[in-house]
Design an enzyme around this catalytic site. Structure first.
Site, PDB file in Angstrom:
ATOM      1  N   GLU A  45       0.828  -1.207   0.000  1.00  0.00           N
ATOM      2  CA  GLU A  45       0.000   0.000   0.000  1.00  0.00           C
ATOM      3  C   GLU A  45       0.868   1.266   0.000  1.00  0.00           C
ATOM      4  O   GLU A  45       1.741   1.432   0.854  1.00  0.00           O
ATOM      5  CB  GLU A  45      -0.922  -0.003   1.227  1.00  0.00           C
ATOM      6  CG  GLU A  45      -1.859   1.198   1.289  1.00  0.00           C
ATOM      7  CD  GLU A  45      -2.820   1.151   2.461  1.00  0.00           C
ATOM      8  OE1 GLU A  45      -3.561   2.142   2.650  1.00  0.00           O
ATOM      9  OE2 GLU A  45      -2.839   0.135   3.186  1.00  0.00           O
ATOM     10  N   LYS A 138      -8.825   4.176  -3.453  1.00  0.00           N
ATOM     11  CA  LYS A 138      -9.446   3.701  -2.222  1.00  0.00           C
ATOM     12  C   LYS A 138     -10.730   4.458  -1.940  1.00  0.00           C
ATOM     13  O   LYS A 138     -10.758   5.688  -1.914  1.00  0.00           O
ATOM     14  CB  LYS A 138      -8.470   3.859  -1.055  1.00  0.00           C
ATOM     15  CG  LYS A 138      -8.937   3.224   0.247  1.00  0.00           C
ATOM     16  CD  LYS A 138      -7.860   3.335   1.322  1.00  0.00           C
ATOM     17  CE  LYS A 138      -8.289   2.681   2.617  1.00  0.00           C
ATOM     18  NZ  LYS A 138      -7.249   2.800   3.662  1.00  0.00           N
ATOM     19  N   CYS A 172      -6.460  -2.150   2.006  1.00  0.00           N
ATOM     20  CA  CYS A 172      -6.586  -2.037   3.454  1.00  0.00           C
ATOM     21  C   CYS A 172      -8.032  -2.289   3.916  1.00  0.00           C
ATOM     22  O   CYS A 172      -8.589  -3.339   3.649  1.00  0.00           O
ATOM     23  CB  CYS A 172      -6.062  -0.664   3.880  1.00  0.00           C
ATOM     24  SG  CYS A 172      -5.573  -0.529   5.614  1.00  0.00           S
TER      25      CYS A 172
END
Length: 312
Positions: A45, A138, A172
């Site tokens: 990430e 995201k 995540c």
């Protein structure tokens, strides 16, 4: 695409907030992954140019008009990766040169459009010909991450065909968003990329659950960050300071099979390239018992739709 794929998880320490140096290091790691015969290599990430771990480790950074935090954010903006940039072209050329598909976790800056200076936590899939196959931002920055990243959208919430197989990914805490998971399952993933700053025990559980639920292989990838890389603009919390070699991010990368069991157990505390061969032909076997896009979907009971427009 065939019935098998060799994959490489690049668990590494970026040159934090120094994009040119991080690109230089990444190119060497890509070459090494290719030398090992990998068809797909994955970075953690926001590896480019580093996860903002100070959100969990710093003192007083969230105070209003806090000059050190603003200076640090500006440095991150300057060193973030734009899709239409010389640095991205270097990565695309490397994918093409070594005929290897890549999944990149990046702090993304926008250089076109509305002229905004917002950053996005993004996942980009490059194919072995260097083409950008997918670009996902995201959906929801997690908790304190909202200080750094803007909200993404569902334009890239999908799996795509690559030379290594059909690849998708989430970032995540998106792994705890049921609708995001189902959107990815419906797109037909064979290989799912789970990007994390580090793959802590609860992140391992989410990654293993995803593999079992989606009947896909999961590559859970984390980063390495020693205390010495903590940004000088801010003060590290006392309980975390004192040892420059102590790890603020300690990896935990792992490769997970279709039944949720480990093909490669988590590796902590070191920079490494983890490789494995995936037998993609086993996906249909495992879907006999559970297929959340087929006989477990119950389209007669549930409606599901995704709004896939790009916001910026």
């Amino acid at each position: 695409m065939g019935d098998s794929a060799r994959v490489a998880l690049i668990q590494a320490r970026p040159v934090y907030y120094d994009l040119p140096a991080t690109i230089e290091k990444a190119l060497l790691l890509i070459a090494e992954a290719a030398r090992r015969g990998s068809q797909l290599a994955v970075f953690g990430e926001t590896f480019f140019p580093g996860y903002p771990a100070w959100l969990d480790c710093a003192i007083d950074y969230a105070r209003w008009d806090h000059a050190p935090t603003k200076q640090l954010y500006a440095r991150l903006v300057r060193n973030s990766l734009a899709l239409d940039s010389a640095e991205m072209r270097q990565l695309r050329e490397s994918a093409k040169k070594y005929e290897i598909a890549l999944v990149l976790g990046l702090n993304e800056r926008v250089v076109q459009g509305r002229g905004n200076r917002s950053l996005y936590n993004s996942l980009v899939v490059l194919d072995s010909d260097g083409a950008i196959r997918n670009h996902h931002r995201k959906l929801r920055p997690t908790y304190t991450e909202q200080l750094v990243w803007a909200q993404g959208d569902a334009a890239g919430l999908r799996a795509v065909d690559t030379a290594a197989g059909r690849v998708g990914g989430l970032i995540c805490w998106e792994h705890w968003m049921p609708h995001a998971r189902q959107a990815m399952h419906l797109s037909g993933e064979a290989i799912h990329i789970a990007l994390w700053p580090q793959v802590k025990p609860m992140h391992q559980i989410a990654s293993r659950h995803y593999a079992f639920e989606g009947r896909c292989f999961v590559l859970a990838v984390g980063n390495i960050m020693p205390s010495a890389d903590f940004p000088p603009e801010l003060q590290l919390a006392p309980e975390m300071s004192g040892d420059a070699d102590a790890l603020l991010l300690n990896g935990g990368s792992a490769i997970i099979a279709l039944d949720g069991e480990y093909l490669v157990e988590p590796v902590y505390g070191e920079e490494t390239i983890i490789t494995a061969d995936l037998d993609l032909s086993k996906i249909a076997q495992e879907q006999m018992a559970l297929d959340v896009t087929g006989h477990y979907a119950r389209d007669d009971v549930f409606d599901f739709a995704v709004k896939r427009r790009r916001l910026n």
